[in-house]
Design a protein around this motif. Structure first.
Motif, PDB file in Angstrom:
ATOM      1  N   VAL A 131       0.843  -1.197   0.000  1.00 18.29           N
ATOM      2  CA  VAL A 131       0.000   0.000   0.000  1.00 18.29           C
ATOM      3  C   VAL A 131       0.879   1.250   0.000  1.00 18.29           C
ATOM      4  O   VAL A 131       2.034   1.208   0.422  1.00 18.29           O
ATOM      5  CB  VAL A 131      -0.952   0.041   1.217  1.00 18.29           C
ATOM      6  N   VAL A 132       0.301   2.349  -0.478  1.00 20.79           N
ATOM      7  CA  VAL A 132       0.942   3.661  -0.390  1.00 20.79           C
ATOM      8  C   VAL A 132      -0.030   4.605   0.304  1.00 20.79           C
ATOM      9  O   VAL A 132      -1.249   4.402   0.272  1.00 20.79           O
ATOM     10  CB  VAL A 132       1.337   4.239  -1.779  1.00 20.79           C
ATOM     11  N   ASN A 133       0.558   5.620   0.929  1.00 20.79           N
ATOM     12  CA  ASN A 133      -0.249   6.682   1.507  1.00 20.79           C
ATOM     13  C   ASN A 133      -0.236   7.818   0.499  1.00 20.79           C
ATOM     14  O   ASN A 133       0.769   8.500   0.332  1.00 20.79           O
ATOM     15  CB  ASN A 133       0.332   7.122   2.852  1.00 20.79           C
ATOM     16  N   LEU A 134      -1.332   7.976  -0.207  1.00 22.87           N
ATOM     17  CA  LEU A 134      -1.428   8.978  -1.264  1.00 22.87           C
ATOM     18  C   LEU A 134      -2.238  10.159  -0.739  1.00 22.87           C
ATOM     19  O   LEU A 134      -3.460  10.086  -0.658  1.00 22.87           O
ATOM     20  CB  LEU A 134      -2.090   8.375  -2.505  1.00 22.87           C
ATOM     21  N   ARG A 135      -1.531  11.183  -0.317  1.00 25.14           N
ATOM     22  CA  ARG A 135      -2.167  12.387   0.210  1.00 25.14           C
ATOM     23  C   ARG A 135      -3.226  12.058   1.264  1.00 25.14           C
ATOM     24  O   ARG A 135      -4.351  12.550   1.227  1.00 25.14           O
ATOM     25  CB  ARG A 135      -2.745  13.236  -0.935  1.00 25.14           C
ATOM     26  N   GLY A 136      -2.859  11.157   2.188  1.00 29.16           N
ATOM     27  CA  GLY A 136      -3.740  10.817   3.302  1.00 29.16           C
ATOM     28  C   GLY A 136      -4.694   9.662   3.045  1.00 29.16           C
ATOM     29  O   GLY A 136      -5.437   9.263   3.932  1.00 29.16           O
TER      30      GLY A 136
END
Length: 154
Positions: free
Chosen positions: A44-49
């Motif tokens: 997973v990535v944290n994309l702008r929250g």
């Protein structure tokens, strides 16, 4: 009628995803690995929250894994009610195709089952394989992607 597609390179192949489903195109970023997921789900990535599961499109399609290079991108797409990032070798273009330019997908294209495909078209003297994103992940895979996002949001 016309449709627009984001053209993505995976190995030597060119794939298209409808611009209506592409939310953004991101440079490679740190992916948090998550254990006990199928091989093509990279984490997973944290994309702008927002927590977004990421898959390797090459692996999902049964091709070689996309190598993280300078041209690599993570294409953030909306698949039904879920955001998913797809690692591709490059994003090369946005192309407008008339419906008459899109041919029905044969039962197999480059080893891909037609269930994944919206159709095929000619693009720069090459076959452009148009992906049907909602069918790219079976029900069990969609559940795993949703669980992954929810688990990481906690």
């Amino acid at each position: 009628m016309e449709q627009q597609f984001v053209v993505m390179a995976v190995g030597q192949e060119k794939y298209g995803a409808s611009v209506t489903q592409v939310l953004s195109i991101e440079k490679p970023m740190e992916i948090t690995r998550v254990p006990r997921t199928v091989a093509f789900i990279k984490g997973v990535v944290n994309l702008r929250g927002t927590i977004v599961p990421v898959v390797d499109l090459g692996e999902r399609l049964g091709l070689a894994s996309s190598l993280q290079q300078d041209d690599s991108r993570i294409v953030i797409v909306q698949v039904e009610d879920m955001m998913v990032g797809m690692i591709v070798d490059a994003v090369t273009d946005v192309v407008t195709l008339a419906d008459s330019d899109i041919q029905p997908a044969p039962s197999m294209v480059g080893g891909l089952s037609a269930e994944f495909l919206q159709g095929i078209a000619e693009y720069q003297k090459q076959v452009l394989i148009l992906l049907h994103l909602p069918r790219l992940f079976n029900h069990a895979e969609q559940l795993q992607l949703k669980e992954l996002r929810e688990r990481e949001e906690r």
